[in-house]
Scaffold this motif. Structure first.
Motif, PDB file in Angstrom:
ATOM      1  N   ASN A 133       1.080  -0.920   0.297  1.00  0.00           N
ATOM      2  CA  ASN A 133       0.048   0.243   0.343  1.00  0.00           C
ATOM      3  C   ASN A 133       0.508   1.440   0.167  1.00  0.00           C
ATOM      4  N   LYS A 146       2.097   3.319  -8.654  1.00  0.00           N
ATOM      5  CA  LYS A 146       1.316   1.847  -7.861  1.00  0.00           C
ATOM      6  C   LYS A 146       1.202   0.562  -8.386  1.00  0.00           C
ATOM      7  N   GLN A 156       2.973  -2.705  -7.209  1.00  0.00           N
ATOM      8  CA  GLN A 156       1.693  -3.837  -7.154  1.00  0.00           C
ATOM      9  C   GLN A 156       2.005  -5.076  -7.675  1.00  0.00           C
TER      10      GLN A 156
END
Length: 250
Positions: free
Chosen positions: A108, A164, A168
């Motif tokens: 995260n 991001k 991930q």
């Protein structure tokens, strides 16, 4: 109604060890959703008992072979009153270490940023300035400010959509490496609790074996159950052992 008490059954601990070993051999970045909160609490407590037995066994054997002085515990007991020692050693430092080594096992942007910041503070404190995590000395701001700046930069960049998504995907593809790195770094960085001489460095894998075992269990419970489980165990363990130091043993 039949009441089950798994924590008193030897087969239960065998089952926990099988699950743990299976995870260590092939870590999966997957939360166990089929277990109830009650069962997760049972499993966390069961793994805690296994960890304590292992740690005490290894520590006892080491006392007969090689037992260097732990400089960190001595430093903290000298610097803090009993209440402050419980606050710093039992709550603040466990939270710091869990954020540093376990929080980002689940990716995260804010988790990654917090871990990067605290890890930077850890490295600047121990290997670079050879200070203590809880010590406010002349190097404190040189350790804190770069950590905070890096935290903010990483959060801003990792929050952007392309980065991001890239991170991930990296976490999914390379989770085994990330898990192993978190375990080994947590364990081996504890060598700074001892005097840095050649003998201690040669003994590093053995001296930090209890921390390595702790890290494998904490990493497993963090991923499988949630961050709060290893955090509460870490806090409870530290508070328990710090409280024992206050007992009059003379």
């Amino acid at each position: 109604m039949t009441i089950s008490y798994p924590l008193i059954k030897p087969k239960y601990y065998k089952s926990l060890l099988i699950d743990l070993v299976s995870f260590i051999k092939s870590p999966k970045n997957k939360t166990i959703v089929e277990k109830s909160t009650t069962n997760k609490i049972y499993d966390t407590i069961g793994l805690f008992f296994i960890k304590v037995v292992f740690s005490i066994t290894v520590a006892s054997l080491l006392q007969f072979i090689y037992d260097p002085e732990n400089l960190t515990s001595i430093s903290m007991t000298k610097r803090f009153s009993p209440l402050l020692l419980l606050l710093v050693g039992g709550i603040i430092l466990p939270l710091f270490e869990e954020i540093t080594f376990r929080l980002s096992l689940k990716f995260n942007p804010i988790y990654f940023a917090l871990t990067s910041g605290t890890f930077t503070y850890y490295i600047l404190t121990k290997p670079v300035f050879k200070s203590r995590l809880s010590l406010v000395d002349e190097t404190f701001w040189y350790r804190v400010i770069p950590a905070i700046i890096l935290l903010m930069i990483i959060f801003l960049f990792s929050s952007t959509k392309p980065i991001k998504m890239m991170l991930q995907n990296f976490w999914q593809k390379h989770f085994k490496m990330i898990y192993y790195f978190s375990c080994i770094s947590f364990a081996w960085l504890h060598i700074f609790n001892f005097e840095l001489n050649l003998t201690n460095l040669l003994w590093l894998p053995i001296l930090t074996l209890p921390q390595l075992f702790i890290a494998t269990i904490a990493g497993y419970t963090r991923v499988a159950f949630g961050f709060q489980y290893p955090l509460l165990v870490h806090m409870s363990t530290n508070i328990l052992f710090l409280s024992l130091t206050f007992l009059p043993l003379d």
